[in-house]
Design an enzyme around this catalytic site. Structure first.
Site, PDB file in Angstrom:
ATOM      1  N   ASP A  50      -7.110  -1.435  -4.562  1.00 52.44           N
ATOM      2  CA  ASP A  50      -8.129  -0.911  -3.903  1.00 52.44           C
ATOM      3  C   ASP A  50      -9.078   0.273  -4.752  1.00 52.44           C
ATOM      4  O   ASP A  50     -10.141   0.300  -4.495  1.00 52.44           O
ATOM      5  CB  ASP A  50      -7.421  -0.175  -2.442  1.00 52.44           C
ATOM      6  CG  ASP A  50      -6.588  -1.283  -1.581  1.00 52.44           C
ATOM      7  OD1 ASP A  50      -7.031  -2.387  -1.885  1.00 52.44           O
ATOM      8  OD2 ASP A  50      -5.981  -0.778  -1.028  1.00 52.44           O
ATOM      9  N   ASP A  65       0.687  -1.311   0.127  1.00 53.86           N
ATOM     10  CA  ASP A  65      -0.017   0.077  -0.058  1.00 53.86           C
ATOM     11  C   ASP A  65       0.799   1.082  -0.081  1.00 53.86           C
ATOM     12  O   ASP A  65       2.143   1.372   0.630  1.00 53.86           O
ATOM     13  CB  ASP A  65      -0.821  -0.116   1.208  1.00 53.86           C
ATOM     14  CG  ASP A  65      -2.069  -1.009   1.213  1.00 53.86           C
ATOM     15  OD1 ASP A  65      -2.570  -1.357   0.326  1.00 53.86           O
ATOM     16  OD2 ASP A  65      -2.388  -1.663   2.270  1.00 53.86           O
TER      17      ASP A  65
END
Length: 173
Positions: free
Chosen positions: A143, A125
């Site tokens: 995402d 991330d």
């Protein structure tokens, strides 16, 4: 205009692989250029790049699970769900364009994160937004694909049926 079955299938697979590719390329760049927890302010505190390896799912859920349960819940089960969704949109032809695109985005994003879990044992991330109306936790392009896909499906569910009903009424006139 009606699209042939083969072309429809190719377009769906292209969209899935495009989402996977964008996600994996962005993560590769981040892995190679940003140190863990390094903070790069792109636009003050409003748009920040950093790098965190998430060994769980969203919000690190499941990161404390035992290895066998973690593999089942974060790798095997998602593979089954993603393959089922892909099969559905490839075989069924009565979905709206928005729904098909939405599911293709969800499948591509899910597969992007799944590839990370399988290849690296964690998901990379690297994006944080802090805008006036939107403040996020750390996330990645997979995402974003999943969220956009969900929004498209929700939109299609809420507003698509009106169009179908309107078309049916017009056919009766």
């Amino acid at each position: 205009m009606k699209i042939s079955g083969k072309i429809r299938m190719i377009l769906i697979l292209f969209l899935v692989f495009l989402n996977i590719s964008c996600d994996q390329i962005s993560k590769r760049v981040v892995r190679q250029t940003i140190e863990p927890y390094e903070r790069i302010e792109v636009f003050k505190d409003h748009f920040v790049l950093t790098k965190v390896e998430n060994t769980g799912a969203a919000y690190s859920l499941g990161s404390d699970l035992g290895p066998i349960l973690k593999i089942f819940l974060l790798q095997i089960l998602p593979v089954i769900v993603l393959l089922f969704l892909l099969r559905q949109i490839l075989i069924k032809t009565n979905y709206s364009k928005e729904t098909i695109i939405g599911f293709a985005f969800i499948i591509g994003g899910g597969a992007g994160n799944l590839l990370d879990r399988i290849m690296y044992g964690s998901v990379t991330d690297f994006l944080i937004l802090d805008l006036v109306v939107i403040k996020t936790e750390i996330f990645n392009l997979a995402d974003v694909s999943i969220m956009l896909g969900g929004v498209l499906i929700l939109y299609s569910s809420l507003f698509g049926k009106k169009e179908v009903l309107k078309n049916k009424i017009n056919e009766l006139d």
